[in-house]
Design a protein around this motif. Sequence first.
Motif, PDB file in Angstrom:
ATOM      1  N   LEU A  10     -29.412  33.694 -32.261  1.00  0.00           N
ATOM      2  CA  LEU A  10     -28.076  34.182 -32.669  1.00  0.00           C
ATOM      3  C   LEU A  10     -27.025  33.513 -31.771  1.00  0.00           C
ATOM      4  N   ASN A  11     -26.372  34.275 -30.875  1.00  0.00           N
ATOM      5  CA  ASN A  11     -25.345  33.684 -30.007  1.00  0.00           C
ATOM      6  C   ASN A  11     -25.893  32.478 -29.253  1.00  0.00           C
ATOM      7  N   GLY A  12     -27.135  32.576 -28.784  1.00  0.00           N
ATOM      8  CA  GLY A  12     -27.737  31.491 -27.997  1.00  0.00           C
ATOM      9  C   GLY A  12     -27.880  30.218 -28.819  1.00  0.00           C
ATOM     10  N   TYR A  13     -28.205  30.373 -30.114  1.00  0.00           N
ATOM     11  CA  TYR A  13     -28.373  29.196 -30.985  1.00  0.00           C
ATOM     12  C   TYR A  13     -27.040  28.475 -31.147  1.00  0.00           C
ATOM     13  N   VAL A  14     -25.982  29.249 -31.362  1.00  0.00           N
ATOM     14  CA  VAL A  14     -24.659  28.641 -31.600  1.00  0.00           C
ATOM     15  C   VAL A  14     -24.130  27.993 -30.320  1.00  0.00           C
ATOM     16  N   ALA A  15     -24.390  28.631 -29.167  1.00  0.00           N
ATOM     17  CA  ALA A  15     -23.965  28.029 -27.891  1.00  0.00           C
ATOM     18  C   ALA A  15     -24.671  26.693 -27.684  1.00  0.00           C
ATOM     19  N   LYS A  16     -25.973  26.654 -28.007  1.00  0.00           N
ATOM     20  CA  LYS A  16     -26.762  25.427 -27.798  1.00  0.00           C
ATOM     21  C   LYS A  16     -26.313  24.327 -28.769  1.00  0.00           C
ATOM     22  N   LEU A  17     -26.145  24.706 -30.038  1.00  0.00           N
ATOM     23  CA  LEU A  17     -25.707  23.717 -31.029  1.00  0.00           C
ATOM     24  C   LEU A  17     -24.304  23.215 -30.676  1.00  0.00           C
ATOM     25  N   GLY A  18     -23.441  24.133 -30.225  1.00  0.00           N
ATOM     26  CA  GLY A  18     -22.086  23.749 -29.813  1.00  0.00           C
ATOM     27  C   GLY A  18     -22.137  22.718 -28.693  1.00  0.00           C
ATOM     28  N   ALA A  19     -23.026  22.942 -27.719  1.00  0.00           N
ATOM     29  CA  ALA A  19     -23.146  21.988 -26.601  1.00  0.00           C
ATOM     30  C   ALA A  19     -23.570  20.617 -27.125  1.00  0.00           C
ATOM     31  N   GLN A  20     -24.522  20.617 -28.092  1.00  0.00           N
ATOM     32  CA  GLN A  20     -24.978  19.328 -28.649  1.00  0.00           C
ATOM     33  C   GLN A  20     -23.848  18.606 -29.392  1.00  0.00           C
ATOM     34  N   LEU A  21     -22.953  19.395 -30.013  1.00  0.00           N
ATOM     35  CA  LEU A  21     -21.892  18.808 -30.844  1.00  0.00           C
ATOM     36  C   LEU A  21     -20.573  18.652 -30.079  1.00  0.00           C
ATOM     37  N   ASN A  22     -20.610  18.918 -28.772  1.00  0.00           N
ATOM     38  CA  ASN A  22     -19.396  18.868 -27.943  1.00  0.00           C
ATOM     39  C   ASN A  22     -18.333  19.840 -28.420  1.00  0.00           C
ATOM     40  N   VAL A  23     -18.770  21.001 -28.881  1.00  0.00           N
ATOM     41  CA  VAL A  23     -17.836  22.074 -29.266  1.00  0.00           C
ATOM     42  C   VAL A  23     -18.153  23.255 -28.347  1.00  0.00           C
ATOM     43  N   PRO A  24     -17.336  23.508 -27.340  1.00  0.00           N
ATOM     44  CA  PRO A  24     -17.674  24.572 -26.380  1.00  0.00           C
ATOM     45  C   PRO A  24     -17.730  25.945 -27.059  1.00  0.00           C
TER      46      PRO A  24
END
Length: 309
Positions: free
Chosen positions: A275-289
């Motif tokens: 959930l939140n952890g997945y979006v934080a991780k994907l955001g980091a990969q996509l350079n979206v904090p």
Amino acid sequence: MKIAIAGAGAMGSRFGVKLQAAGNQVTLIDNWADHVAAINRDGLIVTTDDGTDHVYPMTAMAPQDVTDHFDLVILFTKAMQMDQMLQDLGDVLSNQPAVLTLANGIGNVETIERHVPKAQIVVGTTVWSSGMTGPGHIKVTGTGSISLQAVVPDAFPNLPAVLDTLNGAGLHASEAANVMAAIWKKAGLNSVLNTYCTLFDCNIGEFGTLPNWRTLNDAVLNEFQAVADAAKIQFSAADVTDLIAAQFSPETNGGHYPSMHQDMANRRPTEIDFLNGYVAKLGAQLNVPAPTNAILAQAIHAQETLKGI
Ligand SMILES: NC(=O)C1=CN([C@@H]2O[C@H](COP(=O)(O)OP(=O)(O)OC[C@H]3O[C@@H](n4cnc5c(N)ncnc54)[C@H](OP(=O)(O)O)[C@@H]3O)[C@@H](O)[C@H]2O)C=CC1
Ligand SMILES: CC(C)(CO)C(=O)C(=O)O
């Protein structure tokens, strides 16, 4: 229809009862030995909103004891238990049943695809709810609905039959126009309600009474919006907020303690990394904090650590 519910915890049991009552042949499959034994011995006990207990004779088994084949396998484990359950099901999957999951979290399709051809997979989301009160015993409140879609719609002609079966059991199912959007919408809802209700030790109705629930909500969903936009996934923070607000009343999910709250109370691992952890991780990969989602995932992991999970 001949249906196996693989992962017959709170939700699998609620769905199993409704599908069996509608005339389907249902087998509950679960690795929790005490739960399986209690169901086979005493029936499944369902406590409803008014406090009444209803007893349903049902068949339950451990995955390794199942030799039957099924038309439909409904996977209702937690996201992180799904891979193991699919391995344990082994030969149960060999007759090419339809495999449906409505489990929360992002990434479940990728897990199922490691064991089942894409053409057999149906995924979706649900706002039905349920809670385990002990082996063989669930407590249910409110009502819900299901939104689902075949992963390869052209390769799965049986979707109308699956929808008819679910609707024949009163489960209010409909086909999603864009299932990835539906999964992200539900994950957005869970990343607000499940996470905050767990941290604040409150139910959904109580969360809705907080004067600052919108501020807390927006901090999570604005980041979901930015990450979804970067990943080219259809997402509307405003629509998710409306869906969340619709859960506050006692008729929907106001009295419900989200599944993550139940996990924490039962000292079991939560689905926070899906959930939140997945979006934080994907955001980091996509350079979206996504710092709010990252810190909320850390906060839930800290609570797990303090509880010895
Ligand atoms: N509960 C809800 O209201 C909702 C849940 N969902 C989602 O549905 C999926 C299934 O959730 P849910 O039904 O809540 O899961 P549960 O935690 O009730 O059950 C999942 C599995 O956990 C094990 N288990 C559960 N409780 C215990 C216990 N006290 N002791 C030992 N083992 C236990 C069992 O398997 P095993 O022994 O193999 O570990 C069970 O099959 C999740 O993805 C969830 O997020 C979606 C909508 C609402
Ligand atoms: C019922 C609902 C929607 C509440 O967040 C849910 O998905 C859960 O408890 O996990």
